[in-house]
Design a protein around this motif. Structure first.
Motif, PDB file in Angstrom:
ATOM      1  N   ASN A   1       0.898  -1.074   0.037  1.00  0.00           N
ATOM      2  CA  ASN A   1       0.145   0.005   0.045  1.00  0.00           C
ATOM      3  C   ASN A   1       0.893   1.260  -0.034  1.00  0.00           C
ATOM      4  OD1 ASN A   1      -2.478  -1.748   0.044  1.00  0.00           O
ATOM      5  ND2 ASN A   1      -2.366  -1.644   2.411  1.00  0.00           N
ATOM      6  N   ALA A   2       1.994   1.162   0.494  1.00  0.00           N
ATOM      7  CA  ALA A   2       2.925   2.508   0.431  1.00  0.00           C
ATOM      8  C   ALA A   2       4.213   1.939   0.504  1.00  0.00           C
ATOM      9  CB  ALA A   2       2.769   3.117   1.793  1.00  0.00           C
ATOM     10  N   THR A   3       5.208   3.273   0.149  1.00  0.00           N
ATOM     11  CA  THR A   3       6.818   3.015   0.107  1.00  0.00           C
ATOM     12  C   THR A   3       7.156   3.693   1.263  1.00  0.00           C
ATOM     13  OG1 THR A   3       6.788   2.951  -2.533  1.00  0.00           O
ATOM     14  CG2 THR A   3       8.679   3.554  -1.247  1.00  0.00           C
ATOM     15  N   VAL A   4       7.971   3.334   2.036  1.00  0.00           N
ATOM     16  CA  VAL A   4       8.577   3.949   3.304  1.00  0.00           C
ATOM     17  C   VAL A   4      10.155   3.956   3.094  1.00  0.00           C
ATOM     18  CG1 VAL A   4       9.164   3.800   5.690  1.00  0.00           C
ATOM     19  CG2 VAL A   4       6.800   2.851   4.757  1.00  0.00           C
ATOM     20  N   VAL A   5      10.424   5.315   3.373  1.00  0.00           N
ATOM     21  CA  VAL A   5      12.041   5.376   2.927  1.00  0.00           C
ATOM     22  C   VAL A   5      12.613   6.017   4.461  1.00  0.00           C
ATOM     23  CG1 VAL A   5      13.813   7.071   1.897  1.00  0.00           C
ATOM     24  CG2 VAL A   5      11.611   6.376   0.638  1.00  0.00           C
ATOM     25  N   MET A   6      13.583   5.096   4.913  1.00  0.00           N
ATOM     26  CA  MET A   6      14.359   5.460   5.952  1.00  0.00           C
ATOM     27  C   MET A   6      15.898   6.248   5.734  1.00  0.00           C
ATOM     28  SD  MET A   6      15.823   3.214   9.318  1.00  0.00           S
ATOM     29  CE  MET A   6      17.334   2.503   8.044  1.00  0.00           C
ATOM     30  N   ASN A   7      15.889   7.470   6.290  1.00  0.00           N
ATOM     31  CA  ASN A   7      17.109   8.095   6.054  1.00  0.00           C
ATOM     32  C   ASN A   7      18.270   7.636   6.748  1.00  0.00           C
ATOM     33  OD1 ASN A   7      19.023  10.073   5.406  1.00  0.00           O
ATOM     34  ND2 ASN A   7      17.585  11.938   5.865  1.00  0.00           N
ATOM     35  N   ALA A   8      18.941   6.668   6.382  1.00  0.00           N
ATOM     36  CA  ALA A   8      20.367   6.243   7.111  1.00  0.00           C
ATOM     37  C   ALA A   8      21.295   7.426   7.578  1.00  0.00           C
ATOM     38  CB  ALA A   8      20.899   5.102   6.132  1.00  0.00           C
ATOM     39  N   PHE A   9      21.341   8.516   6.721  1.00  0.00           N
ATOM     40  CA  PHE A   9      22.373   9.193   7.186  1.00  0.00           C
ATOM     41  C   PHE A   9      21.822   9.960   8.404  1.00  0.00           C
ATOM     42  CE2 PHE A   9      23.764  13.827   6.743  1.00  0.00           C
ATOM     43  CZ  PHE A   9      25.076  13.610   6.776  1.00  0.00           C
ATOM     44  N   ALA A  10      20.467  10.404   8.407  1.00  0.00           N
ATOM     45  CA  ALA A  10      19.766  11.045   9.585  1.00  0.00           C
ATOM     46  C   ALA A  10      19.885  10.077  10.784  1.00  0.00           C
ATOM     47  CB  ALA A  10      18.190  11.444   9.350  1.00  0.00           C
ATOM     48  N   LEU A  11      19.682   8.816  10.339  1.00  0.00           N
ATOM     49  CA  LEU A  11      19.640   7.879  11.593  1.00  0.00           C
ATOM     50  C   LEU A  11      21.287   7.743  12.379  1.00  0.00           C
ATOM     51  CD1 LEU A  11      18.339   5.421  13.270  1.00  0.00           C
ATOM     52  CD2 LEU A  11      19.185   4.184  11.451  1.00  0.00           C
TER      53      LEU A  11
END
Length: 130
Positions: free
Chosen positions: A99-109
């Motif tokens: 139903n969706a695409t989720v993007v995790m910002n590894a740089f911000a993590l």
């Protein structure tokens, strides 16, 4: 540890300065004027970076807030509300769902974890000094 704090402050200042320049239209096309969240987050990051260089505690907390807002982006497939704050450098891990695409910002993590570690260390140094 003070060298790590200075490095984090400089990266925060550079990252948020870039985001502020992009959101104001100084680099590339300007962000839509209705996107006040992007402008606010970029300004928060820039002010937090300046305060971090002066070793103010709010600077680190502001940096943690700046990176935590950028941590995840949500893009539904079809109609529905989206959530995305692209303020600064983004190095993402994309997860495709039905139903969706989720993007995790590894740089911000990584920068959020380093900022929280500096805050934790500073808290324990203050407690030990008392």
């Amino acid at each position: 540890m003070q060298a790590l704090e200075k490095w984090l402050a400089r990266v925060l200042l550079l990252n948020s300065g870039l985001a502020l320049a992009v959101s104001l239209g100084l680099l590339g096309a300007a962000a839509p004027t209705g996107d006040m969240l992007l402008h606010g987050v970029a300004l928060l990051g820039f002010l937090a970076g300046v305060l971090s260089l002066r070793r103010a505690r709010f600077g680190l907390w502001g940096g943690a807030l700046y990176y935590s807002v950028q941590l995840f982006s949500y893009f539904p497939h079809g109609e529905g509300p989206t959530f995305s704050v692209k303020a600064g450098v983004s190095l993402g891990v994309v997860m495709q769902f039905a139903n969706a695409t989720v993007v995790m910002n590894a740089f911000a993590l990584v920068l959020l974890a380093a900022t929280l570690a500096v805050l934790w260390r500073r808290r324990h140094q203050t407690a030990a000094a008392q």
